[in-house]
Design a protein around this motif. Structure first.
Motif, PDB file in Angstrom:
ATOM      1  N   ALA B  25      73.930  10.604  18.627  1.00 10.83           N
ATOM      2  CA  ALA B  25      72.677  10.783  17.887  1.00 10.83           C
ATOM      3  C   ALA B  25      71.494  11.528  18.855  1.00 10.83           C
ATOM      4  CB  ALA B  25      71.880   9.262  18.027  1.00 10.83           C
ATOM      5  N   ALA B  26      71.893  11.744  20.080  1.00  8.67           N
ATOM      6  CA  ALA B  26      71.161  12.710  20.955  1.00  8.67           C
ATOM      7  C   ALA B  26      71.601  14.196  20.856  1.00  8.67           C
ATOM      8  CB  ALA B  26      70.938  12.228  22.427  1.00  8.67           C
ATOM      9  N   GLY B  27      72.742  14.246  20.141  1.00 11.83           N
ATOM     10  CA  GLY B  27      73.222  15.840  19.963  1.00 11.83           C
ATOM     11  C   GLY B  27      73.880  16.268  21.177  1.00 11.83           C
ATOM     12  N   VAL B  28      74.291  15.305  22.014  1.00  9.43           N
ATOM     13  CA  VAL B  28      75.020  15.710  23.192  1.00  9.43           C
ATOM     14  C   VAL B  28      76.575  15.902  23.013  1.00  9.43           C
ATOM     15  CG1 VAL B  28      75.240  15.250  25.647  1.00  9.43           C
ATOM     16  CG2 VAL B  28      73.350  14.809  24.598  1.00  9.43           C
ATOM     17  N   GLU B  29      77.267  16.921  23.177  1.00  8.10           N
ATOM     18  CA  GLU B  29      78.595  16.822  23.217  1.00  8.10           C
ATOM     19  C   GLU B  29      79.267  16.164  24.456  1.00  8.10           C
ATOM     20  OE1 GLU B  29      79.017  21.176  20.615  1.00  8.10           O
ATOM     21  OE2 GLU B  29      80.109  20.854  22.443  1.00  8.10           O
ATOM     22  N   PHE B  30      80.481  15.828  24.155  1.00  3.72           N
ATOM     23  CA  PHE B  30      81.121  14.876  25.311  1.00  3.72           C
ATOM     24  C   PHE B  30      82.397  15.128  25.214  1.00  3.72           C
ATOM     25  CE2 PHE B  30      82.412  11.132  22.821  1.00  3.72           C
ATOM     26  CZ  PHE B  30      81.276  11.063  21.818  1.00  3.72           C
ATOM     27  N   GLU B  31      83.148  14.989  26.576  1.00  7.44           N
ATOM     28  CA  GLU B  31      84.654  14.995  26.441  1.00  7.44           C
ATOM     29  C   GLU B  31      85.044  13.455  26.721  1.00  7.44           C
ATOM     30  OE1 GLU B  31      84.883  19.278  28.676  1.00  7.44           O
ATOM     31  OE2 GLU B  31      85.349  17.454  29.919  1.00  7.44           O
ATOM     32  N   GLU B  32      86.492  13.288  26.544  1.00  2.00           N
ATOM     33  CA  GLU B  32      87.015  11.929  26.470  1.00  2.00           C
ATOM     34  C   GLU B  32      88.300  11.946  27.088  1.00  2.00           C
ATOM     35  OE1 GLU B  32      86.003   8.976  23.499  1.00  2.00           O
ATOM     36  OE2 GLU B  32      86.132  10.811  22.204  1.00  2.00           O
ATOM     37  N   ILE B  75      71.243   7.393  29.305  1.00  2.00           N
ATOM     38  CA  ILE B  75      71.291   8.240  28.136  1.00  2.00           C
ATOM     39  C   ILE B  75      70.052   8.010  27.558  1.00  2.00           C
ATOM     40  CG2 ILE B  75      72.508   8.908  26.107  1.00  2.00           C
ATOM     41  CD1 ILE B  75      74.971   7.723  27.564  1.00  2.00           C
ATOM     42  N   ALA B  76      69.660   6.895  27.078  1.00  2.00           N
ATOM     43  CA  ALA B  76      68.447   6.739  26.167  1.00  2.00           C
ATOM     44  C   ALA B  76      67.297   7.181  27.009  1.00  2.00           C
ATOM     45  CB  ALA B  76      68.215   5.262  25.954  1.00  2.00           C
ATOM     46  N   GLY B  77      67.074   6.950  28.225  1.00  2.00           N
ATOM     47  CA  GLY B  77      65.919   7.606  29.071  1.00  2.00           C
ATOM     48  C   GLY B  77      66.034   8.904  29.098  1.00  2.00           C
ATOM     49  N   ARG B  78      67.265   9.698  29.259  1.00  2.00           N
ATOM     50  CA  ARG B  78      67.447  10.919  29.596  1.00  2.00           C
ATOM     51  C   ARG B  78      67.203  11.862  28.366  1.00  2.00           C
ATOM     52  NH1 ARG B  78      68.887  15.654  30.367  1.00  2.00           N
ATOM     53  NH2 ARG B  78      70.849  16.387  31.367  1.00  2.00           N
ATOM     54  N   TYR B  79      67.581  11.206  27.246  1.00  2.00           N
ATOM     55  CA  TYR B  79      67.270  12.017  26.079  1.00  2.00           C
ATOM     56  C   TYR B  79      66.116  11.685  25.196  1.00  2.00           C
ATOM     57  CZ  TYR B  79      71.572  14.283  27.462  1.00  2.00           C
ATOM     58  OH  TYR B  79      72.320  15.011  28.220  1.00  2.00           O
ATOM     59  N   ASN B  80      64.908  10.949  25.579  1.00  2.00           N
ATOM     60  CA  ASN B  80      63.929  10.656  25.116  1.00  2.00           C
ATOM     61  C   ASN B  80      64.118   9.611  23.773  1.00  2.00           C
ATOM     62  OD1 ASN B  80      62.030  11.815  26.797  1.00  2.00           O
ATOM     63  ND2 ASN B  80      63.030  13.769  25.768  1.00  2.00           N
ATOM     64  N   LEU B  81      65.097   8.743  23.875  1.00  2.00           N
ATOM     65  CA  LEU B  81      65.280   7.685  22.715  1.00  2.00           C
ATOM     66  C   LEU B  81      64.830   6.085  23.438  1.00  2.00           C
ATOM     67  CD1 LEU B  81      68.856   9.099  22.009  1.00  2.00           C
ATOM     68  CD2 LEU B  81      66.810   9.050  20.426  1.00  2.00           C
ATOM     69  N   ASN B 151      57.285   4.189  15.649  1.00  2.00           N
ATOM     70  CA  ASN B 151      57.427   5.409  14.563  1.00  2.00           C
ATOM     71  C   ASN B 151      58.109   6.601  14.994  1.00  2.00           C
ATOM     72  OD1 ASN B 151      56.510   6.126  12.046  1.00  2.00           O
ATOM     73  ND2 ASN B 151      54.935   6.939  12.364  1.00  2.00           N
ATOM     74  N   LYS B 152      59.338   6.355  15.657  1.00  2.00           N
ATOM     75  CA  LYS B 152      60.023   7.352  16.310  1.00  2.00           C
ATOM     76  C   LYS B 152      61.424   6.969  16.605  1.00  2.00           C
ATOM     77  CE  LYS B 152      59.822  10.704  20.227  1.00  2.00           C
ATOM     78  NZ  LYS B 152      60.916  10.493  21.352  1.00  2.00           N
ATOM     79  N   PHE B 153      62.464   7.903  16.160  1.00  2.00           N
ATOM     80  CA  PHE B 153      63.702   7.685  16.554  1.00  2.00           C
ATOM     81  C   PHE B 153      64.132   7.337  17.964  1.00  2.00           C
ATOM     82  CE2 PHE B 153      68.207   7.711  15.387  1.00  2.00           C
ATOM     83  CZ  PHE B 153      68.813   8.402  15.869  1.00  2.00           C
ATOM     84  N   SER B 154      64.750   6.126  18.057  1.00  2.00           N
ATOM     85  CA  SER B 154      65.242   5.555  19.223  1.00  2.00           C
ATOM     86  C   SER B 154      66.511   5.145  19.402  1.00  2.00           C
ATOM     87  CB  SER B 154      64.017   4.573  19.841  1.00  2.00           C
ATOM     88  OG  SER B 154      64.350   3.277  19.174  1.00  2.00           O
ATOM     89  N   TRP B 155      66.896   4.804  20.592  1.00  2.00           N
ATOM     90  CA  TRP B 155      68.274   3.867  20.752  1.00  2.00           C
ATOM     91  C   TRP B 155      68.298   2.584  20.102  1.00  2.00           C
ATOM     92  CZ3 TRP B 155      69.193   0.808  26.040  1.00  2.00           C
ATOM     93  CH2 TRP B 155      70.395   0.176  25.895  1.00  2.00           C
ATOM     94  N   ALA B 156      67.212   1.813  19.650  1.00  2.00           N
ATOM     95  CA  ALA B 156      67.326   0.879  18.711  1.00  2.00           C
ATOM     96  C   ALA B 156      67.713   1.192  17.527  1.00  2.00           C
ATOM     97  CB  ALA B 156      65.803   0.302  18.760  1.00  2.00           C
ATOM     98  N   ASP B 157      67.237   2.172  16.862  1.00  2.00           N
ATOM     99  CA  ASP B 157      67.877   2.452  15.343  1.00  2.00           C
ATOM    100  C   ASP B 157      69.280   2.857  15.482  1.00  2.00           C
ATOM    101  OD1 ASP B 157      64.845   4.183  15.896  1.00  2.00           O
ATOM    102  OD2 ASP B 157      65.039   2.573  14.381  1.00  2.00           O
ATOM    103  N   VAL B 158      69.818   3.594  16.545  1.00  2.00           N
ATOM    104  CA  VAL B 158      71.243   3.964  16.824  1.00  2.00           C
ATOM    105  C   VAL B 158      71.956   2.657  16.886  1.00  2.00           C
ATOM    106  CG1 VAL B 158      72.867   5.058  17.862  1.00  2.00           C
ATOM    107  CG2 VAL B 158      70.468   5.958  18.084  1.00  2.00           C
ATOM    108  N   GLN B 159      71.633   1.872  17.555  1.00  2.00           N
ATOM    109  CA  GLN B 159      72.295   0.672  17.899  1.00  2.00           C
ATOM    110  C   GLN B 159      72.444  -0.340  16.484  1.00  2.00           C
ATOM    111  OE1 GLN B 159      73.317  -0.268  21.539  1.00  2.00           O
ATOM    112  NE2 GLN B 159      74.727  -0.744  19.895  1.00  2.00           N
TER     113      GLN B 159
END
Lengths: 183, 184
Positions: B25-32, B75-81, B151-159
Motif C-alpha cells: 500500500a505504501a508502494g515499497v518494494e520488498f524482498e522475501e 512502517i505506518a509511521g515511516r510512510y505516513n499512513l 479523510n486520508k488513506f491510512s493503515w486502518a484502511d489497508v487492514q
C-alpha cells in the motif's frame, strides 16, 4: 449507548475519547506523556520490547481461570518462558548498552512494562530473577522512580493478584462460563 | 544487499500478510526469504536474528524487527499512513486492533481439525457481522468520507480491506448487509 466500540473492556475515557483495545490505549498514553522514545526507530524498539513482555504476561493473564491441575502446568510454562525466552533478552539489552533504561537512555513505556512483567512472574516464583543480575538492578532502579514507588505502595490503584472473587465476577459479567485451557 | 526491506517468514500468509499489504500500500518494494526447513529456523535463532526466537522478522532501515505490531507501526509511521496527530493515531490503532482480533480467528483456521472448522466459520461470520463490520460501516456512514480516519488513506484502511477480502474468502456473502463496506 455504544460506549464499547467492540463490546469489550478495557475502556478508558481520556481526552474526550472513549478508547478501547489495550494496545491502542497504552500507545496513546505513552506518546502523550513522552514515554515512547524520541523518534520512529526508538518507538519501534519500545514496541518490540513491549511485544515481548506482553506475550509473557499473556501466559499469566488467564492463569486465574485455569483448573487447579492446569495451573501447575501453566506455572511451569510461565517460569520456563520467562527464564529461557524473555528475561535473557532484556538482560542482554541492559548489559550490552550499560544504561539505566531499556531504550534511548531514557525512561520509557518499555521499562514500565518490563517491571510489571517481572513482578508478575515473581508472584509465581519469587527467586525467578536469580540468574539475571542486570534485571535485579533494573527492578530496584525502576521501582525507586518516585511515580513508580508511589504506585507500588499500599493504597494505590494497583490491583492485587486475581482471586476467586475476581474470576467469578468476570465470568458472571461476561457470561464466560466455558473452560479455559492452558497453552 | 539492496536497500529494500527483507521479510523472513513461511511462504504463506500467517502473521506476515498484513506487513506485505502495508508495504504494498505504501508502494515499497520488498524482498522475501522463505522458511522451509527446521535447519533454517535453527540457524536464524543461533545467529541471534530473532529477538524472541519467533518470526515474522523484517529487516528494514538497519533494524531486525520482530513482533508484528511493532513492524506494522513502524512502517505506518515511516510512510505516513498513521494519521496526522496522536488522536488520529489512537483511532487508527483502535480500528487496527479490532480488525486484528477478527483476523486472529482466520489465522488459526488452517490449523484446526476438520470437525472444528465448521464451528470456527460460524464464529468468524458471527463476529464479523455483529461485532466488527458494523463499527466500520457506521464510521464510514457517519463522516461520509472515503477513508476511515482523517479523510486520508491510512493503515486502518489497508487492514480493513485485507480483513474484508479474507472473510469473503470464507463467507462470500458476508458484506450483504454492509453497503458502505461494499464500496471500499
Amino acid at each position: 449507548g455504544g460506549s464499547l466500540l467492540f463490546q469489550q473492556v478495557p475502556m478508558v475515557e481520556i481526552d474526550g475519547m472513549k478508547m478501547v483495545q489495550t494496545r491502542a490505549i497504552l500507545s496513546y498514553i505513552a506518546a502523550k506523556y513522552n514515554l515512547y522514545g524520541k523518534d520512529l526507530k526508538e518507538r519501534a524498539l519500545i514496541d518490540m520490547y513491549v511485544g515481548g513482555t506482553e506475550d509473557l504476561m499473556g501466559f499469566i493473564l488467564f492463569f486465574p481461570f485455569l483448573s487447579a491441575e492446569d495451573k501447575e502446568k501453566q506455572r511451569a510454562t510461565i517460569i520456563q518462558k520467562a527464564t529461557s525466552r524473555y528475561f535473557p533478552v532484556y538482560e542482554k539489552v541492559l548489559k550490552d548498552h550499560g544504561q539505566s533504561f531499556l531504550v534511548g537512555n531514557k525512561f520509557s513505556w518499555a521499562d514500565v512494562h518490563l517491571l510489571e512483567a517481572i513482578l508478575m512472574v515473581e508472584e509465581k516464583k519469587s527467586d525467578v530473577l536469580s540468574g539475571f543480575p542486570q534485571l535485579q538492578a533494573f527492578k530496584a532502579r525502576i521501582s525507586s522512580i518516585p511515580t513508580i514507588k508511589k504506585f507500588l505502595e499500599p493504597g494505590s490503584q494497583r490491583k492485587p493478584v486475581p482471586d476467586d472473587k475476581y474470576v467469578e465476577t468476570v465470568r458472571r459479567v461476561l457470561r464466560m462460563y466455558f473452560d479455559i485451557k492452558a497453552n | 544487499m539492496s536497500g529494500k526491506p527483507r521479510l523472513t517468514y513461511f511462504n504463506g500468509r500467517g502473521r506476515m500478510e498484513p506487513v506485505r499489504w502495508l508495504l504494498a500500500a505504501a508502494g515499497v518494494e520488498f524482498e522475501e526469504k522463505f522458511l522451509e526447513t527446521r535447519e533454517q529456523y535453527e540457524k536464524l535463532m543461533k545467529d541471534g536474528e530473532l529477538m524472541f526466537q519467533q518470526v515474522p522478522l523484517v529487516e528494514i532501515d538497519g533494524m531486525k524487527l520482530v513482533q508484528t505490531r511493532a513492524i506494522l507501526s513502524y512502517i505506518a509511521g515511516r510512510y505516513n499512513l498513521y494519521g496526522k496527530d496522536l488522536k488520529e493515531r489512537a483511532l487508527i490503532d483502535m480500528y487496527v486492533e479490532g480488525i486484528t482480533d477478527l483476523m486472529q480467528m482466520i489465522l488459526t483456521f488452517p490449523f484446526l481439525p476438520p470437525e472444528a472448522k465448521e464451528k470456527n466459520l460460524e464464529s468468524i461470520k458471527e463476529k464479523a457481522t455483529n461485532r466488527y463490520f458494523p463499527v466500520f460501516e457506521k464510521a464510514l456512514k457517519q463522516h461520509g468520507q472515503d477513508f476511515l480516519v482523517g479523510n486520508k488513506f491510512s493503515w486502518a484502511d489497508v487492514q480493513l480491506i485485507e480483513a474484508i477480502l479474507a472473510v469473503e474468502e470464507k463467507i462470500p456473502a458476508v458484506l450483504s448487509a454492509f453497503p458502505q463496506l461494499q464500496v471500499i
